[in-house]
Design a protein around this motif. Structure first.
Motif, PDB file in Angstrom:
ATOM      1  N   GLU A  66      26.282  48.070  35.078  1.00 18.85           N
ATOM      2  CA  GLU A  66      24.949  47.847  35.643  1.00 18.85           C
ATOM      3  C   GLU A  66      23.876  47.990  34.565  1.00 18.85           C
ATOM      4  OE1 GLU A  66      22.872  49.129  39.703  1.00 18.85           O
ATOM      5  OE2 GLU A  66      23.250  50.809  38.348  1.00 18.85           O
ATOM      6  N   GLY A  69      23.349  44.906  32.786  1.00 22.72           N
ATOM      7  CA  GLY A  69      22.979  43.755  33.598  1.00 22.72           C
ATOM      8  C   GLY A  69      24.158  42.971  34.126  1.00 22.72           C
ATOM      9  N   GLU A  70      25.312  43.588  34.152  1.00 22.01           N
ATOM     10  CA  GLU A  70      26.526  42.924  34.617  1.00 22.01           C
ATOM     11  C   GLU A  70      26.785  43.237  36.090  1.00 22.01           C
ATOM     12  OE1 GLU A  70      29.202  40.970  32.614  1.00 22.01           O
ATOM     13  OE2 GLU A  70      27.130  40.615  32.016  1.00 22.01           O
TER      14      GLU A  70
END
Length: 100
Positions: A66, A69-70
């Motif tokens: 997270e 940005g995954e």
């Protein structure tokens, strides 16, 4: 046993370590972690494919994904399922009360 890979040159060392570990009945795992080869979902799967050792798996850590940005939900967990060794679940910003 947890290991850390930060650059492509580390892959051959991971293979050698996994081979040596296998002779001793030991499994290795890398945690999903920022500033490593395991900070993005697709890259993680590619690196594990390139290592290509059955005793080298993944420690799933959704908060680090997270942070990068995954995606870190159920779909990602399903993609990782065949190579999972362990999971660590910490509180992340998106699951704290008031952030839903």
């Amino acid at each position: 046993m947890r290991v850390a890979l930060r650059k492509d040159e580390d892959i051959v060392w991971a293979q050698r370590a996994a081979d040596a570990a296998l002779e001793r009945g030991i499994a290795l795992a890398h945690q999903c972690h920022n500033r490593s080869l395991f900070e993005r979902v697709d890259e993680t799967l590619d690196v594990l494919r390139r290592i290509g050792r059955g005793n080298f798996g993944l420690t799933y850590e959704p908060a680090n994904l997270e942070c990068c940005g995954e995606p870190c939900g159920a779909a990602t967990l399903r993609r990782f399922a065949p190579i999972l060794s362990m999971s660590i679940c910490r509180t992340s910003a998106s699951i704290r009360p008031g952030n839903r």
